[in-house]
Design an enzyme around this catalytic site. Structure first.
Site, mmCIF file in Angstrom:
data_model
loop_
_atom_site.group_PDB
_atom_site.id
_atom_site.type_symbol
_atom_site.label_atom_id
_atom_site.label_comp_id
_atom_site.label_asym_id
_atom_site.label_seq_id
_atom_site.Cartn_x
_atom_site.Cartn_y
_atom_site.Cartn_z
ATOM 1 C CD GLU A 1 63.069 -24.873 27.470
ATOM 2 O OE1 GLU A 1 63.434 -23.727 27.140
ATOM 3 O OE2 GLU A 1 62.972 -25.795 26.669
ATOM 4 C CG ASP B 1 45.117 -47.963 38.042
ATOM 5 O OD1 ASP B 1 46.176 -48.137 38.643
ATOM 6 O OD2 ASP B 1 44.035 -48.512 38.371
ATOM 7 C CG LEU C 1 66.646 -16.564 36.188
ATOM 8 C CD1 LEU C 1 66.167 -17.892 35.665
ATOM 9 C CD2 LEU C 1 68.138 -16.618 36.514
ATOM 10 N NE ARG D 1 50.748 -19.738 28.986
ATOM 11 C CZ ARG D 1 51.412 -20.393 28.045
ATOM 12 N NH1 ARG D 1 50.881 -21.462 27.482
ATOM 13 N NH2 ARG D 1 52.609 -20.005 27.657
ATOM 14 N N GLY E 1 70.323 -26.295 26.281
ATOM 15 C CA GLY E 1 68.966 -26.674 25.891
ATOM 16 C C GLY E 1 68.912 -26.984 24.410
ATOM 17 C CG ASP F 1 40.239 -44.622 35.180
ATOM 18 O OD1 ASP F 1 40.059 -45.832 35.413
ATOM 19 O OD2 ASP F 1 41.332 -44.165 34.764
ATOM 20 C CG ASN G 1 66.882 -25.504 28.804
ATOM 21 O OD1 ASN G 1 66.878 -24.290 28.608
ATOM 22 N ND2 ASN G 1 66.213 -26.346 28.046
HETATM 23 P P1 ADP Z 1 69.762 -23.182 25.537
HETATM 24 O O1 ADP Z 1 68.924 -23.711 24.459
HETATM 25 O O2 ADP Z 1 71.119 -23.764 25.587
HETATM 26 O O3 ADP Z 1 69.075 -23.233 26.873
HETATM 27 P P2 ADP Z 1 69.045 -20.389 25.399
HETATM 28 O O4 ADP Z 1 69.027 -19.591 24.145
HETATM 29 O O5 ADP Z 1 67.733 -20.761 26.008
HETATM 30 O O6 ADP Z 1 69.954 -21.629 25.181
HETATM 31 O O7 ADP Z 1 69.879 -19.530 26.419
HETATM 32 C C1 ADP Z 1 69.943 -19.937 27.748
HETATM 33 C C2 ADP Z 1 71.201 -19.503 28.455
HETATM 34 O O8 ADP Z 1 71.326 -18.084 28.450
HETATM 35 C C3 ADP Z 1 71.107 -19.902 29.899
HETATM 36 O O9 ADP Z 1 71.625 -21.197 30.096
HETATM 37 C C4 ADP Z 1 71.920 -18.841 30.601
HETATM 38 O O10 ADP Z 1 73.256 -19.273 30.707
HETATM 39 C C5 ADP Z 1 71.849 -17.646 29.687
HETATM 40 N N1 ADP Z 1 70.958 -16.557 30.143
HETATM 41 C C6 ADP Z 1 71.243 -15.242 30.042
HETATM 42 N N2 ADP Z 1 70.249 -14.493 30.513
HETATM 43 C C7 ADP Z 1 69.276 -15.324 30.944
HETATM 44 C C8 ADP Z 1 67.997 -15.122 31.554
HETATM 45 N N3 ADP Z 1 67.532 -13.903 31.800
HETATM 46 N N4 ADP Z 1 67.281 -16.224 31.869
HETATM 47 C C9 ADP Z 1 67.738 -17.444 31.597
HETATM 48 N N5 ADP Z 1 68.935 -17.698 31.033
HETATM 49 C C10 ADP Z 1 69.717 -16.648 30.696
HETATM 50 N N1 RBF Z 2 56.488 -23.618 24.322
HETATM 51 C C1 RBF Z 2 55.360 -24.095 23.767
HETATM 52 O O1 RBF Z 2 55.421 -24.842 22.824
HETATM 53 N N2 RBF Z 2 54.133 -23.748 24.239
HETATM 54 C C2 RBF Z 2 53.985 -22.904 25.277
HETATM 55 O O2 RBF Z 2 52.848 -22.642 25.677
HETATM 56 C C3 RBF Z 2 55.155 -22.365 25.892
HETATM 57 N N3 RBF Z 2 55.065 -21.509 26.930
HETATM 58 C C4 RBF Z 2 56.211 -21.029 27.512
HETATM 59 C C5 RBF Z 2 56.120 -20.172 28.605
HETATM 60 C C6 RBF Z 2 57.265 -19.679 29.224
HETATM 61 C C7 RBF Z 2 57.131 -18.758 30.383
HETATM 62 C C8 RBF Z 2 58.536 -20.040 28.741
HETATM 63 C C9 RBF Z 2 59.777 -19.513 29.389
HETATM 64 C C10 RBF Z 2 58.637 -20.891 27.669
HETATM 65 C C11 RBF Z 2 57.473 -21.388 27.031
HETATM 66 N N4 RBF Z 2 57.546 -22.229 25.938
HETATM 67 C C12 RBF Z 2 56.402 -22.748 25.369
HETATM 68 C C13 RBF Z 2 58.824 -22.896 25.715
HETATM 69 C C14 RBF Z 2 59.615 -22.433 24.605
HETATM 70 O O3 RBF Z 2 59.167 -23.154 23.498
HETATM 71 C C15 RBF Z 2 61.048 -22.847 24.934
HETATM 72 O O4 RBF Z 2 61.504 -22.120 26.018
HETATM 73 C C16 RBF Z 2 61.921 -22.635 23.741
HETATM 74 O O5 RBF Z 2 61.560 -23.581 22.789
HETATM 75 C C17 RBF Z 2 63.390 -22.789 24.058
HETATM 76 O O6 RBF Z 2 63.743 -24.132 24.203
HETATM 77 MG MG MG Z 3 67.002 -22.675 27.102
#
Ligand code: ADP
Ligand code: RBF
Ligand code: MG
Length: 439
Positions: A369, A27, A372, A394, A300, A25, A314
């Protein structure tokens, strides 16, 4: 000549379970026109009937996908009870005025060109079976979609096909099987061999048509997840074209996945409706073109660190929409650097990230998301983060427990670490400037 196409390829002749040709297909399956069409439909109907909400129009438009334009318009008028304001043919004309296609950038669906290139290289006969009319098809092919990135012109897409069948060449459109019968005829496949044609479809109407024709049908849904039940008739449902396992259908196996032989495969446990695979090792797929995503780190959903012990920095999807639409939703890895703020020049960090809807949490909005892969003492909200997406790991999936989600994410991180430790990702040299600037 044409009738021998199917015999020419390298499939074993007599095995009934093996597919020998592929029908696509267009579209929503190979090119991403759906969002553009929906927008035209919503804005047209909104001005005609104030009592229906955008949500309702969008929802109905989704359900009408896959049919020929007039039939879709008839269904749309019925679903939204538009009889008092417009006739189906007139609605079609009005929407058509908005959809001239010239100057519109129609993107490829993620993974489409990889799939077409591979099948062509393996000499698998291919046909296009689109509900679009020949005239409309020509207009869409003139759109500028792929010219900028890889130097290809959209028109090249048609050169992959041994046969092209359009909606105006049949008496009845999808969900009627006629267009697939026509495609088979043009590929030289007998009706009794329909099961050896593999069809790729994105809509329930398309799946019905392919199955009524007796074909084997793979669905890559373009409808939202809550409508996935509508794809029950398909032989297999995949999240994106990146995930298809051609060897399951007796076709040649993709050669570009790389296994990471130090990381054992874990099977996802909560996605019964979607293909579940088994293999020995985890693997990844280097992207043809690495993708740079840059923006300030935003708040986030507040779950990463708290609920999973995995913080994710995020990025805002809105300004990056065009770029991430090039990627299938899923899990990727690559590199990250912080290029403004307190953490500027802290170096290059490996990162593994999810780009999508996080099915476990059933998010309504897409998110980007990156986790690091190193410890930071402090948050770095509002600082500029630049991510270089290099490889696909994946599809996103669902899990029965949060522990399983965490285990899976940690495994993704090991895939990233091992792939980079073992130098398995080629092509980083050409991004030297990115690694050197401000790192
Ligand atoms: P949110 O839901 O606001 O994204 P998280 O619990 O996911 O909160 O935390 C994310 C925050 O944590 C990032 O925005 C960053 O400022 C900080 N942070 C600290 N260490 C790490 C890391 N190793 N990877 C990503 N973010 C990190
Ligand atoms: N969320 C899912 O619902 N399914 C996934 O398969 C999934 N895989 C992830 C893989 C990685 C490497 C990371 C960093 C996140 C993944 N998450 C997944 C997202 C996760 O739900 C999200 O980071 C948290 O909900 C924080 O917002
Ligand atoms: Mg986050």
């Amino acid at each position: 000549m044409q009738s021998r196409l199917c015999e020419q390829n390298n499939m074993r002749e007599n095995d009934e379970n093996e597919c020998c040709c592929v029908i696509f297909d267009l579209d929503g399956t190979l090119i991403n026109t759906e969002a553009i069409v929906d927008e035209a439909v919503v804005s047209t109907i909104k001005t005609m009937k104030k009592s229906v909400s955008e949500r309702e129009i969008f929802d109905a438009a989704e359900d009408c996908r896959g049919q020929r334009p007039l039939e879709a318009s008839v269904e749309l008028c019925e679903k939204l009870s538009l009889h008092d304001v417009v006739k189906p043919a007139e609605l079609l004309t009005k929407c058509g005025e908005k959809l001239q296609w010239d100057g519109i950038d129609i993107p490829d669906m993620p993974g489409a060109v990889r799939l077409l290139e591979f099948l062509k290289r393996k000499k698998v006969p291919m046909a296009l079976a689109t509900s679009t009319s020949r005239k409309e098809l020509e207009k869409k092919m003139k759109s500028t979609g792929r010219t900028s990135d890889d130097g290809n012109h959209r028109g090249d897409l048609l050169s992959y096909f041994d046969a092209i069948c359009c909606g105006d060449e049949v008496a009845k459109g999808k969900p009627d099987p006629e267009i697939f019968h026509l495609a088979m005829e043009r590929l030289g496949v007998k009706r009794e061999d329909a099961g050896r044609c593999l069809v790729f479809e994105d809509t329930p109407h398309g799946v019905s048509a392919a199955k009524s024709a007796g074909c084997c049908c793979v669905a890559v849904p373009s409808l939202r997840r809550e409508k996935f039940d509508m794809y029950k008739g398909a032989d297999r449902v995949y999240h994106s074209l990146m995930d298809i396992e051609l060897e399951d259908f007796g076709l040649p196996k993709f050669e570009d996945w790389k296994e990471v032989k130090t990381v054992e495969f874990v099977k996802e446990d909560g996605d019964a409706s979607l293909s579940s695979q088994t293999r020995k090792y985890e693997r990844f797929l280097k992207l043809d073109a690495f993708l740079e995503l840059t923006g300030p780190v935003i708040r986030g959903f507040g779950r990463g660190s708290k609920m999973l012990g995995i913080p994710t920095a995020n990025l805002d999807v809105v300004p990056l929409k065009q770029q991430i639409d090039k990627l299938a939703p899923g899990i990727y890895f690559g590199f990250a650097k912080i290029s403004s703020g307190k953490h500027k020049s802290t170096g290059i960090h490996r990162t593994v990230m999810s780009i999508g809807y996080n099915p476990f949490f059933n998010d309504k909005r897409k998110s980007i998301e990156p986790w690091l892969l190193r410890e930071f003492e402090e948050d770095f909200y509002d600082e500029t983060l630049s991510v270089l997406v290099c490889a696909y790991v994946r599809a996103e999936c669902n899990f029965t427990t949060v522990e399983n989600l965490i285990e899976r994410i940690r495994k993704d991180a090991r895939v990233c670490e091992e792939a980079l430790d073992l130098d398995l990702v080629e092509g980083l040299d050409s991004w030297k400037h990115w690694f050197e600037d401000d790192a």
